[in-house]
Design an enzyme around this catalytic site. Sequence first.
Site, PDB file in Angstrom:
ATOM      1  CD  GLU B  27      -0.279  -2.747   4.762  1.00  0.00           C
ATOM      2  OE1 GLU B  27       0.103  -1.587   4.537  1.00  0.00           O
ATOM      3  OE2 GLU B  27       0.186  -3.754   4.195  1.00  0.00           O
ATOM      4  CD  GLU B  84       6.406  -0.012  -1.320  1.00  0.00           C
ATOM      5  OE1 GLU B  84       7.528  -0.535  -1.484  1.00  0.00           O
ATOM      6  OE2 GLU B  84       6.126   0.654  -0.302  1.00  0.00           O
ATOM      7  CB  VAL B  88      -8.078  -7.909  -4.227  1.00  0.00           C
ATOM      8  CG1 VAL B  88      -9.488  -8.114  -4.775  1.00  0.00           C
ATOM      9  CG2 VAL B  88      -7.047  -8.492  -5.187  1.00  0.00           C
ATOM     10  N   GLY B  98      -6.276 -11.651  -6.485  1.00  0.00           N
ATOM     11  CA  GLY B  98      -5.003 -11.465  -5.778  1.00  0.00           C
ATOM     12  C   GLY B  98      -3.942 -12.411  -6.299  1.00  0.00           C
ATOM     13  CE1 TYR B 132       1.873 -12.521  -0.719  1.00  0.00           C
ATOM     14  CE2 TYR B 132       2.377 -11.861   1.527  1.00  0.00           C
ATOM     15  CZ  TYR B 132       1.808 -11.586   0.301  1.00  0.00           C
ATOM     16  OH  TYR B 132       1.198 -10.383   0.089  1.00  0.00           O
TER      17      TYR B 132
END
Lengths: 161, 161
Positions: B27, B84, B88, B98, B132
């Site tokens: 990230e 949160e 993987v 995942g 998602y």
Amino acid sequence: MNFTIRKGTEKDAQAILNLITELAVFEKEPDAVEVSVEDLIADGFGDNPRFKTFVAEENDGSVIGMALFYERYSTWKGKTIHLEDLMVTASKRGIGAGKALYTAVMNYAFENDYKRVAWEVLDWNTNAIQFYENSGAAVFEDWRVAQMNQENLRKFINENI
Amino acid sequence: MNFTIRKGTEKDAQAILNLITELAVFEKEPDAVEVSVEDLIADGFGDNPRFKTFVAEENDGSVIGMALFYERYSTWKGKTIHLEDLMVTASKRGIGAGKALYTAVMNYAFENDYKRVAWEVLDWNTNAIQFYENSGAAVFEDWRVAQMNQENLRKFINENI
């Protein structure tokens, strides 16, 4: 000031629900509120409360604003506070109640050594964003909020379990 | 499957911290992780845990992925789950770990009558967003994440209390 900030109690549950509903209307989700006053009492003011509140109370005893918050956990920083709702009723804006509630939450977090306070704001709510940024908060452009609602959760489980 | 999903325990804390750190690097926040393995053990595996975990374990006993989640509260819906972290390790992607971890969290939420599962995702992480959305989740464009970090919290309190 014509108001004081204090912790919310069970007796404030209806006033808090009214403010939650007013905020949902402001956020253009007028039908989103499914919790009842009984839910709020059970969830927030029982033996194992899921949230805490501060309320702004006028001298005549009426509740004109509230902040509702609870603990979260950051895997980067540790224990944090999430400010779920901060709301002052429309007719009582501009007298400092919103900032006083915000400050009360920030002070609670500071005094109890929380590592961060987080919340969510709609991108068109520029007055709020300006206030938050002026206070020292960061409003991130690159994070998106994702949610699986209960209906789609049921579908996902039925298809995958 | 060459892995199983199980609840995380104190013995997994170092592996979980390794995955937290790998996710922070992914990230683009490699220096963000301030929690220690001792913090994770105290915060997640003591008498009053602040979070729960599932881990993906390979047949040789190595932990290759984890999901870390906890309760939140929606003033619209009631009790919710916040996911949160879901991670993987890079060398073990593509074997379904995942999705299995994600499904375990969704199933936990469903079985325990949580009203929603929420999480945050970076807008450039298009693979994750597609996964998602395909699963039935909504990824909102109009909500922004706001945060007051501890340093700015201290400044705000010094100026306002």
